[in-house]
Motif scaffolding. Structure first.
Motif, PDB file in Angstrom:
ATOM      1  N   PHE A 388       6.128  -5.797  48.857  1.00 54.40           N
ATOM      2  CA  PHE A 388       6.130  -6.028  50.294  1.00 54.40           C
ATOM      3  C   PHE A 388       4.737  -6.438  50.757  1.00 54.40           C
ATOM      4  O   PHE A 388       3.771  -5.701  50.558  1.00 54.40           O
ATOM      5  CB  PHE A 388       6.556  -4.770  51.050  1.00 54.40           C
ATOM      6  N   ASN A 389       4.645  -7.590  51.391  1.00 53.18           N
ATOM      7  CA  ASN A 389       3.372  -8.009  51.979  1.00 53.18           C
ATOM      8  C   ASN A 389       3.130  -7.331  53.317  1.00 53.18           C
ATOM      9  O   ASN A 389       2.002  -7.012  53.663  1.00 53.18           O
ATOM     10  CB  ASN A 389       3.353  -9.527  52.143  1.00 53.18           C
ATOM     11  N   ARG A 390       4.212  -7.152  54.068  1.00 47.93           N
ATOM     12  CA  ARG A 390       4.161  -6.408  55.323  1.00 47.93           C
ATOM     13  C   ARG A 390       5.298  -5.410  55.313  1.00 47.93           C
ATOM     14  O   ARG A 390       6.414  -5.732  54.882  1.00 47.93           O
ATOM     15  CB  ARG A 390       4.322  -7.346  56.532  1.00 47.93           C
ATOM     16  N   MET A 391       5.048  -4.223  55.819  1.00 48.04           N
ATOM     17  CA  MET A 391       6.072  -3.177  55.762  1.00 48.04           C
ATOM     18  C   MET A 391       7.150  -3.332  56.827  1.00 48.04           C
ATOM     19  O   MET A 391       8.057  -2.513  56.916  1.00 48.04           O
ATOM     20  CB  MET A 391       5.427  -1.792  55.880  1.00 48.04           C
ATOM     21  N   THR A 392       7.056  -4.404  57.617  1.00 48.36           N
ATOM     22  CA  THR A 392       8.075  -4.682  58.626  1.00 48.36           C
ATOM     23  C   THR A 392       8.624  -6.097  58.471  1.00 48.36           C
ATOM     24  O   THR A 392       9.187  -6.655  59.409  1.00 48.36           O
ATOM     25  CB  THR A 392       7.497  -4.516  60.047  1.00 48.36           C
ATOM     26  N   GLU A 393       8.476  -6.663  57.273  1.00 48.55           N
ATOM     27  CA  GLU A 393       8.839  -8.074  57.108  1.00 48.55           C
ATOM     28  C   GLU A 393      10.344  -8.311  57.043  1.00 48.55           C
ATOM     29  O   GLU A 393      10.812  -9.413  57.350  1.00 48.55           O
ATOM     30  CB  GLU A 393       8.159  -8.654  55.869  1.00 48.55           C
ATOM     31  N   ASP A 394      11.112  -7.310  56.653  1.00 43.57           N
ATOM     32  CA  ASP A 394      12.567  -7.457  56.590  1.00 43.57           C
ATOM     33  C   ASP A 394      13.210  -6.071  56.534  1.00 43.57           C
ATOM     34  O   ASP A 394      12.535  -5.055  56.701  1.00 43.57           O
ATOM     35  CB  ASP A 394      12.998  -8.311  55.390  1.00 43.57           C
ATOM     36  N   GLU A 395      14.517  -6.041  56.287  1.00 39.20           N
ATOM     37  CA  GLU A 395      15.246  -4.772  56.305  1.00 39.20           C
ATOM     38  C   GLU A 395      14.792  -3.841  55.184  1.00 39.20           C
ATOM     39  O   GLU A 395      14.568  -2.643  55.406  1.00 39.20           O
ATOM     40  CB  GLU A 395      16.744  -5.039  56.185  1.00 39.20           C
ATOM     41  N   VAL A 396      14.637  -4.359  53.968  1.00 43.81           N
ATOM     42  CA  VAL A 396      14.282  -3.508  52.832  1.00 43.81           C
ATOM     43  C   VAL A 396      12.897  -2.899  53.024  1.00 43.81           C
ATOM     44  O   VAL A 396      12.690  -1.701  52.791  1.00 43.81           O
ATOM     45  CB  VAL A 396      14.353  -4.295  51.513  1.00 43.81           C
ATOM     46  N   SER A 397      11.946  -3.697  53.451  1.00 40.28           N
ATOM     47  CA  SER A 397      10.594  -3.170  53.659  1.00 40.28           C
ATOM     48  C   SER A 397      10.582  -2.135  54.778  1.00 40.28           C
ATOM     49  O   SER A 397       9.896  -1.106  54.683  1.00 40.28           O
ATOM     50  CB  SER A 397       9.627  -4.308  53.981  1.00 40.28           C
ATOM     51  N   VAL A 428      -2.308  -0.041  55.472  1.00 44.48           N
ATOM     52  CA  VAL A 428      -2.975  -1.346  55.531  1.00 44.48           C
ATOM     53  C   VAL A 428      -1.982  -2.499  55.628  1.00 44.48           C
ATOM     54  O   VAL A 428      -2.369  -3.615  55.994  1.00 44.48           O
ATOM     55  CB  VAL A 428      -3.907  -1.555  54.313  1.00 44.48           C
ATOM     56  N   ARG A 429      -0.707  -2.254  55.328  1.00 43.06           N
ATOM     57  CA  ARG A 429       0.302  -3.312  55.414  1.00 43.06           C
ATOM     58  C   ARG A 429       1.167  -3.198  56.673  1.00 43.06           C
ATOM     59  O   ARG A 429       2.294  -3.666  56.708  1.00 43.06           O
ATOM     60  CB  ARG A 429       1.192  -3.277  54.168  1.00 43.06           C
ATOM     61  N   GLY A 430       0.628  -2.567  57.717  1.00 43.23           N
ATOM     62  CA  GLY A 430       1.301  -2.553  59.012  1.00 43.23           C
ATOM     63  C   GLY A 430       2.466  -1.606  59.120  1.00 43.23           C
ATOM     64  O   GLY A 430       3.389  -1.839  59.907  1.00 43.23           O
ATOM     65  N   GLY A 431       2.440  -0.520  58.374  1.00 49.16           N
ATOM     66  CA  GLY A 431       3.574   0.395  58.368  1.00 49.16           C
ATOM     67  C   GLY A 431       3.580   1.418  59.474  1.00 49.16           C
ATOM     68  O   GLY A 431       4.612   2.039  59.721  1.00 49.16           O
ATOM     69  N   ASP A 432       2.430   1.599  60.136  1.00 48.97           N
ATOM     70  CA  ASP A 432       2.425   2.621  61.179  1.00 48.97           C
ATOM     71  C   ASP A 432       1.694   2.126  62.412  1.00 48.97           C
ATOM     72  O   ASP A 432       1.009   1.097  62.392  1.00 48.97           O
ATOM     73  CB  ASP A 432       1.846   3.946  60.680  1.00 48.97           C
ATOM     74  N   LEU A 433       1.864   2.846  63.494  1.00 53.18           N
ATOM     75  CA  LEU A 433       1.197   2.586  64.761  1.00 53.18           C
ATOM     76  C   LEU A 433       0.760   3.938  65.295  1.00 53.18           C
ATOM     77  O   LEU A 433       1.605   4.790  65.591  1.00 53.18           O
ATOM     78  CB  LEU A 433       2.149   1.905  65.742  1.00 53.18           C
ATOM     79  N   LEU A 434      -0.572   4.165  65.364  1.00 48.71           N
ATOM     80  CA  LEU A 434      -1.091   5.489  65.704  1.00 48.71           C
ATOM     81  C   LEU A 434      -0.510   6.545  64.765  1.00 48.71           C
ATOM     82  O   LEU A 434      -0.212   7.663  65.160  1.00 48.71           O
ATOM     83  CB  LEU A 434      -0.777   5.853  67.164  1.00 48.71           C
ATOM     84  N   ARG A 435      -0.316   6.138  63.520  1.00 52.26           N
ATOM     85  CA  ARG A 435       0.244   6.973  62.449  1.00 52.26           C
ATOM     86  C   ARG A 435       1.713   7.341  62.666  1.00 52.26           C
ATOM     87  O   ARG A 435       2.273   8.105  61.889  1.00 52.26           O
ATOM     88  CB  ARG A 435      -0.585   8.244  62.240  1.00 52.26           C
ATOM     89  N   THR A 436       2.345   6.839  63.728  1.00 55.63           N
ATOM     90  CA  THR A 436       3.793   6.984  63.829  1.00 55.63           C
ATOM     91  C   THR A 436       4.440   5.860  63.030  1.00 55.63           C
ATOM     92  O   THR A 436       3.767   4.945  62.551  1.00 55.63           O
ATOM     93  CB  THR A 436       4.265   6.928  65.290  1.00 55.63           C
ATOM     94  N   THR A 437       5.758   5.895  62.876  1.00 51.54           N
ATOM     95  CA  THR A 437       6.426   5.023  61.916  1.00 51.54           C
ATOM     96  C   THR A 437       6.963   3.747  62.553  1.00 51.54           C
ATOM     97  O   THR A 437       7.693   3.800  63.537  1.00 51.54           O
ATOM     98  CB  THR A 437       7.591   5.781  61.252  1.00 51.54           C
ATOM     99  N   ARG A 438       6.612   2.622  61.951  1.00 51.42           N
ATOM    100  CA  ARG A 438       7.170   1.336  62.359  1.00 51.42           C
ATOM    101  C   ARG A 438       8.499   1.092  61.649  1.00 51.42           C
ATOM    102  O   ARG A 438       8.664   1.373  60.474  1.00 51.42           O
ATOM    103  CB  ARG A 438       6.218   0.195  61.998  1.00 51.42           C
ATOM    104  N   PHE A 439       9.449   0.511  62.396  1.00 50.23           N
ATOM    105  CA  PHE A 439      10.671  -0.038  61.806  1.00 50.23           C
ATOM    106  C   PHE A 439      10.854  -1.403  62.458  1.00 50.23           C
ATOM    107  O   PHE A 439      11.258  -1.505  63.617  1.00 50.23           O
ATOM    108  CB  PHE A 439      11.887   0.848  62.071  1.00 50.23           C
TER     109      PHE A 439
END
Length: 621
Positions: A388-397, A428-439
């Motif tokens: 995964f290049n970005r943790m929000t790039e698609d459904e699987v990531s 570092v791959r954009g998985g969180d925001l203020l340490r909360t979880t991105r989807f």
């Protein structure tokens, strides 16, 4: 437009009411969801019509100055008000539910001071407010009594305390007695009732706070009703990880609550779950060769939404291992006294199989890890080459980011290096925001406690606190303290939810507060006291008492004292070999009484105490 206040619906109900009353942001009360009746399928009460202060020209509620809160700070009693500055008029609405049906009490107070009282369903206003105040006092008394029989805590932040209590209250009134309900509206549908994480995560909070009777009843109900004869859950998309979690948390309940009889009574469904996991694992070993990247791993689903996309997920396997270990240890220890040699023998066999499973998992992880990347990459699935290049790039990531990796971490099986690599890669791959979880383009925190646990495990206290306050500030409605499975990041004057309210996300604050004060890793002999207490709390003082642990209840009081502080630890049943790790501010001098040995590590701000007595006193200057 980034992270404005969250504003959406909440609900009223009781711990036994089958029907829950939806409260819209404009104060309308009713049932269901529709484009009519102010967003409700069935309108029960319209404060704008009944207040009559605005006449026929009802203003847009979203554009008026307003307040939205809870009476008492945490009670299931809404306190809303709307005021039109130009007309110098407005109203306040207080409402709550009682009984099984339920019955809803409403008090309306106009800006001229006039009060009217309603008991719904009903044809019109009541003659007086006697029933309203009597039942409101009853609600207050009942919940005060409820919290008085569990863990007690005093922290110098009212909002933290209120949000934690409100989360537990809201979780209990979502259920119907012991019957689980995942959430409201879409998530109140019957197909969601047996979703295992509702039972796992909610009852984890209940047992950690000392509400053992509630956890006992709800865990037992789930095992009796939703575990099929073949050891599977009666749910449309169970994850492999959930089977291991049910085993582990059932064993934890028996240890913490000192209730082995309960576990003996429910061993049959638990053993069916464990034997099914062992059968799936044996099949994997028989059908593959040792050089296979998935050798010995259990095949299955990792999430209800993606249950058709089965694979060799590491999250399922590490939790299968943890579940077999936790229940296997209990069976081997208790077998001689309660179940005879046969039970002890099954426990030893489970532990032996768990040891082999652990080796197969570690072998697969080492094969899958990409050391050529920075940070190194640990995939969620064995045998995959996807990166995964970005943790929000698609459904699987996104599913990896919000759940698969979090459950890989929370079983506390991964080597520390891999644990920290997953945390770093996600950040570092954009998985969180203020340490909360991105989807994808939203925030989705219902599995967040799994991640917070790994931050404590790795000693990343600053990030733990950022996630705690990030969740409280941006994933929770500031007035009603209601949380939703997924919320928008962007908005206008306010944000709204993206997915409906659900129980697991509602109790995140309560779970993380407990761990901020008292935290137990799954294994080892160290109990951590105040491992994530904010530095400012030490200047004002804080306390937690009667906190249940697997070693017995513990109490901690920290007070400012002169140029330093004093801390008192009380633990009547403390074993001599246990270590207590108390995180203190930097100090030049520390004195400890009541312990055989102690060590102050100023660099890590950690006091390690061993050989403890029932009462340990600490003075820091």
């Amino acid at each position: 437009d980034l992270l404005p206040p969250l504003d959406s619906y909440t609900f009223l109900g009781t711990v036994t009411s089958r029907q829950k009353v939806i409260v819209q942001p404009d104060g309308r009360l009713g049932f269901g969801r529709s484009k009519q009746h102010g967003g409700l399928e069935q309108l029960l009460f319209d404060p704008w019509r009944e207040s009559a202060v605005f006449g026929a020209a009802v203003p847009d509620a979203s554009k008026l100055p307003n307040k939205k809160g809870l009476v008492g700070g945490y009670l299931p009693v809404i306190d809303y008000a709307f005021y039109d500055v130009s007309r110098r008029t407005g109203f306040e609405e207080i409402a709550f539910a009682t009984g099984d049906d339920p019955k809803v009490h409403v008090r309306m107070r106009a800006s001229d001071g006039k009060r009217t009282y309603w008991t719904l369903p009903g044809a019109g206003p009541a003659a007086d407010g006697a029933a309203f105040y009597r039942d409101l006092l009853g609600v207050h008394t009942a919940w005060k009594k409820f919290f008085n029989r569990a863990m007690k805590f005093q922290v110098p932040e009212v909002r933290v305390s209120d949000a934690s209590k409100a989360g537990i209250v809201r979780g209990l009134i979502t259920y119907v007695g012991p019957y689980p309900k995942y959430g409201m509206l879409t998530y109140a549908e019957e197909r969601c009732d047996s979703f295992p994480p509702t039972t796992i995560l909610f009852n984890s909070v209940l047992m950690d706070w000392g509400f053992h009777a509630e956890a006992r009843e709800r865990l037992g109900f789930y095992l009796d009703k939703f575990v099929r004869p073949d050891g599977t859950f009666d749910y449309y998309g169970p994850a492999v990880s959930e089977y291991g979690q049910v085993l582990a948390f059932a064993a934890r309940y028996a240890r913490v609550a000192r209730d082995p009889e309960w576990l003996v009574a429910h061993l049959a469904p638990l053993e069916r779950i464990g034997e099914r996991l062992l059968k799936e694992r044996a099949s994997s070993r028989q059908l593959q060769t040792p050089d296979s990247p998935t050798y010995g791993l259990i095949y299955g689903a990792a999430e209800a939404d993606t249950h058709k996309e089965q694979a060799f997920y590491f999250s399922g396997n590490v939790w299968a291992w943890r579940g077999l270990v936790e229940l296997g240890q209990w069976m081997s220890e208790q077998g001689g006294a309660r179940g005879g040699p046969a039970l002890a023998g099954r426990g030893r066999e489970w532990l032996a199989q768990a040891d082999i499973l652990r080796e197969d998992i570690l072998t697969a992880l080492k094969r899958a890890r990409r050391a050529d990347m920075s940070p190194p990459y640990v995939p969620p699935i064995a045998g995959t080459t996807r990166v995964f290049n970005r943790m929000t790039e698609d459904e699987v990531s996104s599913y990896t980011n919000y759940r698969y990796w979090l459950e890989m971490l929370s079983a506390e099986m991964l080597p520390a290096q891999m644990r920290d690599e997953i945390i770093a890669y996600r950040a570092v791959r954009g998985g969180d925001l203020l340490r909360t979880t991105r989807f994808r383009d939203g925030m989705d925190d219902w599995p967040y406690a799994n991640y917070a646990r790994s931050l404590l495990d790795s000693g990343q206290v600053k990030d733990y606190l950022l996630g705690f306050y990030g969740h409280l500030a941006h994933h929770t409605a500031p007035g009603t303290l209601t949380s939703y499975e997924m919320v928008a990041i962007r908005g206008g004057a306010t944000r709204t939810h993206r997915s409906d309210y659900c129980v697991p996300v509602q109790v995140v604050t309560a779970q993380l507060l407990r761990w901020m004060l008292v935290w137990e890793p799954w294994s080892g002999d160290t109990l951590y006291l105040a491992p994530a207490a904010p530095q400012r709390w030490y200047r004002q003082g804080f306390a937690a008492s009667e906190v249940p642990t697997r070693w017995g209840s513990v109490s901690l009081t920290v007070k400012p004292s002169g140029r330093g502080l004093s801390a008192l630890i009380e633990m009547p049943g403390a074993p001599a070999g246990m270590k207590l790790n108390l995180r203190l501010p930097p100090a030049t001098q520390v004195r400890v009484t009541g312990a055989r040995e102690w060590k102050w590590d100023a660099g890590r701000r950690s006091l390690i105490v061993s050989g403890v007595s029932k009462r340990v006193s600490v003075i820091a200057r």
